[in-house]
Design a protein around this motif. Structure first.
Motif, PDB file in Angstrom:
ATOM      1  N   LYS A  70      13.491  -3.692 -21.471  1.00  0.00           N
ATOM      2  CA  LYS A  70      13.428  -4.195 -22.839  1.00  0.00           C
ATOM      3  C   LYS A  70      14.057  -3.156 -23.741  1.00  0.00           C
ATOM      4  CE  LYS A  70       9.093  -6.605 -22.091  1.00  0.00           C
ATOM      5  NZ  LYS A  70       7.663  -6.570 -22.375  1.00  0.00           N
ATOM      6  N   ILE A  71      14.681  -3.620 -24.810  1.00  0.00           N
ATOM      7  CA  ILE A  71      15.178  -2.737 -25.866  1.00  0.00           C
ATOM      8  C   ILE A  71      14.403  -3.130 -27.111  1.00  0.00           C
ATOM      9  CG2 ILE A  71      17.177  -1.932 -27.166  1.00  0.00           C
ATOM     10  CD1 ILE A  71      18.900  -2.892 -24.743  1.00  0.00           C
ATOM     11  N   ARG A 129      34.934   2.967 -16.618  1.00  0.00           N
ATOM     12  CA  ARG A 129      36.017   2.143 -16.069  1.00  0.00           C
ATOM     13  C   ARG A 129      35.606   0.684 -15.880  1.00  0.00           C
ATOM     14  NH1 ARG A 129      36.565   5.244 -10.334  1.00  0.00           N
ATOM     15  NH2 ARG A 129      36.083   6.951 -11.725  1.00  0.00           N
ATOM     16  N   PHE A 130      34.292   0.418 -15.943  1.00  0.00           N
ATOM     17  CA  PHE A 130      33.792  -0.955 -15.825  1.00  0.00           C
ATOM     18  C   PHE A 130      33.490  -1.560 -17.194  1.00  0.00           C
ATOM     19  CE2 PHE A 130      32.646   1.409 -12.036  1.00  0.00           C
ATOM     20  CZ  PHE A 130      33.317   0.662 -11.080  1.00  0.00           C
ATOM     21  N   GLY A 131      33.678  -0.760 -18.241  1.00  0.00           N
ATOM     22  CA  GLY A 131      33.408  -1.245 -19.591  1.00  0.00           C
ATOM     23  C   GLY A 131      32.152  -0.674 -20.218  1.00  0.00           C
ATOM     24  N   PHE A 132      31.434   0.191 -19.504  1.00  0.00           N
ATOM     25  CA  PHE A 132      30.241   0.813 -20.080  1.00  0.00           C
ATOM     26  C   PHE A 132      30.660   1.784 -21.176  1.00  0.00           C
ATOM     27  CE2 PHE A 132      28.408  -0.689 -16.134  1.00  0.00           C
ATOM     28  CZ  PHE A 132      27.106  -1.003 -16.484  1.00  0.00           C
ATOM     29  N   LEU A 133      29.907   1.778 -22.263  1.00  0.00           N
ATOM     30  CA  LEU A 133      30.160   2.640 -23.415  1.00  0.00           C
ATOM     31  C   LEU A 133      28.898   3.434 -23.737  1.00  0.00           C
ATOM     32  CD1 LEU A 133      31.901  -0.095 -25.580  1.00  0.00           C
ATOM     33  CD2 LEU A 133      33.033   1.826 -24.429  1.00  0.00           C
ATOM     34  N   PRO A 134      29.027   4.589 -24.374  1.00  0.00           N
ATOM     35  CA  PRO A 134      27.828   5.358 -24.744  1.00  0.00           C
ATOM     36  C   PRO A 134      26.871   4.499 -25.580  1.00  0.00           C
ATOM     37  CG  PRO A 134      29.792   6.686 -25.057  1.00  0.00           C
ATOM     38  CD  PRO A 134      30.261   5.284 -24.763  1.00  0.00           C
ATOM     39  N   ALA A 135      25.634   4.418 -25.156  1.00  0.00           N
ATOM     40  CA  ALA A 135      24.639   3.566 -25.818  1.00  0.00           C
ATOM     41  C   ALA A 135      24.363   4.011 -27.247  1.00  0.00           C
ATOM     42  CB  ALA A 135      23.347   3.553 -25.001  1.00  0.00           C
ATOM     43  N   GLY A 136      24.466   5.306 -27.499  1.00  0.00           N
ATOM     44  CA  GLY A 136      24.214   5.825 -28.835  1.00  0.00           C
ATOM     45  C   GLY A 136      25.114   5.227 -29.897  1.00  0.00           C
ATOM     46  N   ARG A 137      26.314   4.836 -29.512  1.00  0.00           N
ATOM     47  CA  ARG A 137      27.241   4.189 -30.451  1.00  0.00           C
ATOM     48  C   ARG A 137      26.647   2.925 -31.052  1.00  0.00           C
ATOM     49  NH1 ARG A 137      33.125   3.347 -27.807  1.00  0.00           N
ATOM     50  NH2 ARG A 137      33.397   5.489 -27.102  1.00  0.00           N
ATOM     51  N   GLU A 141      18.751   3.795 -27.593  1.00  0.00           N
ATOM     52  CA  GLU A 141      18.312   5.109 -27.156  1.00  0.00           C
ATOM     53  C   GLU A 141      17.583   5.048 -25.813  1.00  0.00           C
ATOM     54  OE1 GLU A 141      15.994   7.065 -30.245  1.00  0.00           O
ATOM     55  OE2 GLU A 141      16.838   5.599 -31.655  1.00  0.00           O
ATOM     56  N   ALA A 142      17.747   6.096 -25.035  1.00  0.00           N
ATOM     57  CA  ALA A 142      16.987   6.252 -23.786  1.00  0.00           C
ATOM     58  C   ALA A 142      15.567   6.690 -24.139  1.00  0.00           C
ATOM     59  CB  ALA A 142      17.652   7.291 -22.892  1.00  0.00           C
ATOM     60  N   PRO A 143      14.593   6.391 -23.293  1.00  0.00           N
ATOM     61  CA  PRO A 143      13.207   6.777 -23.580  1.00  0.00           C
ATOM     62  C   PRO A 143      12.922   8.267 -23.349  1.00  0.00           C
ATOM     63  CG  PRO A 143      13.329   5.615 -21.508  1.00  0.00           C
ATOM     64  CD  PRO A 143      14.700   5.561 -22.104  1.00  0.00           C
ATOM     65  N   ILE A 144      13.859   8.954 -22.727  1.00  0.00           N
ATOM     66  CA  ILE A 144      13.729  10.396 -22.504  1.00  0.00           C
ATOM     67  C   ILE A 144      15.028  11.062 -22.914  1.00  0.00           C
ATOM     68  CG2 ILE A 144      12.019  10.227 -20.625  1.00  0.00           C
ATOM     69  CD1 ILE A 144      14.354  10.549 -18.663  1.00  0.00           C
ATOM     70  N   ALA A 145      14.964  12.367 -23.124  1.00  0.00           N
ATOM     71  CA  ALA A 145      16.169  13.088 -23.543  1.00  0.00           C
ATOM     72  C   ALA A 145      17.149  13.190 -22.378  1.00  0.00           C
ATOM     73  CB  ALA A 145      15.787  14.479 -24.033  1.00  0.00           C
ATOM     74  N   VAL A 146      18.333  12.627 -22.581  1.00  0.00           N
ATOM     75  CA  VAL A 146      19.408  12.698 -21.592  1.00  0.00           C
ATOM     76  C   VAL A 146      20.707  12.982 -22.342  1.00  0.00           C
ATOM     77  CG1 VAL A 146      18.307  11.132 -19.933  1.00  0.00           C
ATOM     78  CG2 VAL A 146      19.839  10.197 -21.658  1.00  0.00           C
ATOM     79  N   PRO A 147      21.690  13.581 -21.673  1.00  0.00           N
ATOM     80  CA  PRO A 147      22.979  13.775 -22.338  1.00  0.00           C
ATOM     81  C   PRO A 147      23.533  12.426 -22.793  1.00  0.00           C
ATOM     82  CG  PRO A 147      22.882  15.035 -20.306  1.00  0.00           C
ATOM     83  CD  PRO A 147      21.671  14.139 -20.318  1.00  0.00           C
ATOM     84  N   PRO A 148      23.934  12.309 -24.055  1.00  0.00           N
ATOM     85  CA  PRO A 148      24.356  11.002 -24.583  1.00  0.00           C
ATOM     86  C   PRO A 148      25.507  10.365 -23.823  1.00  0.00           C
ATOM     87  CG  PRO A 148      24.806  12.764 -26.161  1.00  0.00           C
ATOM     88  CD  PRO A 148      24.029  13.375 -25.037  1.00  0.00           C
ATOM     89  N   GLN A 149      26.394  11.171 -23.254  1.00  0.00           N
ATOM     90  CA  GLN A 149      27.532  10.602 -22.533  1.00  0.00           C
ATOM     91  C   GLN A 149      27.119   9.965 -21.205  1.00  0.00           C
ATOM     92  OE1 GLN A 149      26.999  13.851 -23.040  1.00  0.00           O
ATOM     93  NE2 GLN A 149      27.473  15.030 -21.201  1.00  0.00           N
ATOM     94  N   ASN A 150      25.917  10.257 -20.728  1.00  0.00           N
ATOM     95  CA  ASN A 150      25.457   9.712 -19.452  1.00  0.00           C
ATOM     96  C   ASN A 150      24.616   8.439 -19.592  1.00  0.00           C
ATOM     97  OD1 ASN A 150      25.379  13.001 -18.885  1.00  0.00           O
ATOM     98  ND2 ASN A 150      26.354  11.764 -17.319  1.00  0.00           N
ATOM     99  N   GLY A 166      17.712  -0.125 -30.627  1.00  0.00           N
ATOM    100  CA  GLY A 166      16.347   0.272 -30.341  1.00  0.00           C
ATOM    101  C   GLY A 166      16.211   1.182 -29.144  1.00  0.00           C
ATOM    102  N   LEU A 167      14.981   1.318 -28.722  1.00  0.00           N
ATOM    103  CA  LEU A 167      14.585   2.212 -27.638  1.00  0.00           C
ATOM    104  C   LEU A 167      14.422   1.414 -26.347  1.00  0.00           C
ATOM    105  CD1 LEU A 167      13.628   5.151 -26.963  1.00  0.00           C
ATOM    106  CD2 LEU A 167      11.315   4.329 -27.450  1.00  0.00           C
TER     107      LEU A 167
END
Length: 191
Positions: A70-71, A129-137, A141-150, A166-167
């Motif tokens: 869920k987001i 390469r499959f069309g995934f983009l940084p979610a922060g854009r 947000e991820a529920p835990i701290a992770v590098p934004p590019q991942n 959302g989260l």
């Protein structure tokens, strides 16, 4: 004959559980991801149609799993989506396009089932390469701290990312990996 022309991607069945466990353990060189898949299979987040295996001459050489997430936005409104995790390919078959085929088939199947968004925590050079983009854009947000590019997302339906912020809330079974991610160990997948 080209390896990928002999590859069959199909839905995982009960007889596949043991070979898939071994495959994931071999791909990650540890058992936490295998244990996660075991738990997710029997969770509320499970979608049997989205647990896929890649076979070559009846041997399982790859696996991909998508589960419900869920987001949740600021107004506590939840949007249904999917998490891609994990993607695993036997080490001797990595870098041959098997992971690519699993992702493409899985995303296509998820779209057919009516899902609009997929998130992934993975290698920043592989998933775009499959069309995934940084979610922060997209203010996801991820529920835990992770590098934004991942931490990335892809929309399966045009406009889905414009409607969702959302989260992310993963299934509780994902807590098995939280400590690894918090300590800086990013979930690696087939390259």
């Amino acid at each position: 004959m080209h390896l990928l022309s002999q590859l069959i991607i199909r839905r995982e069945n009960n007889k596949d559980h043991e070979p898939v466990y071994s495959l994931i353990e071999s791909a990650f060189n540890r058992s936490s991801e295998s244990a996660l898949v075991e738990k997710l299979r029997y969770s509320d987040a499970a979608i049997p149609e989205l647990s896929l295996v890649a076979t070559l001459h009846n041997k399982i050489v790859g696996h991909i799993l998508f589960t419900k997430i869920k987001i949740i936005n600021d107004q506590q409104i939840a949007t249904s989506a999917l998490a891609l995790a994990p993607l695993s390919v036997l080490p001797q078959f990595q870098n041959k396009g098997i992971g690519k085929r699993l992702i493409e088939t899985g995303l296509e199947k998820a779209k057919e089932l009516g899902y609009k968004l997929v998130s992934v925590l993975g290698h920043a050079d592989y998933y775009p390469r499959f069309g995934f983009l940084p979610a922060g854009r997209f203010h996801i947000e991820a529920p835990i701290a992770v590098p934004p590019q991942n931490f990335m997302v892809i929309e399966l339906t045009d406009g889905a990312l414009e409607e969702t912020t959302g989260l992310v809330e993963y299934a509780p079974e994902f807590n098995i990996l939280s400590a690894r991610v918090r300590s800086g160990l990013i979930i690696e997948t087939e390259r």
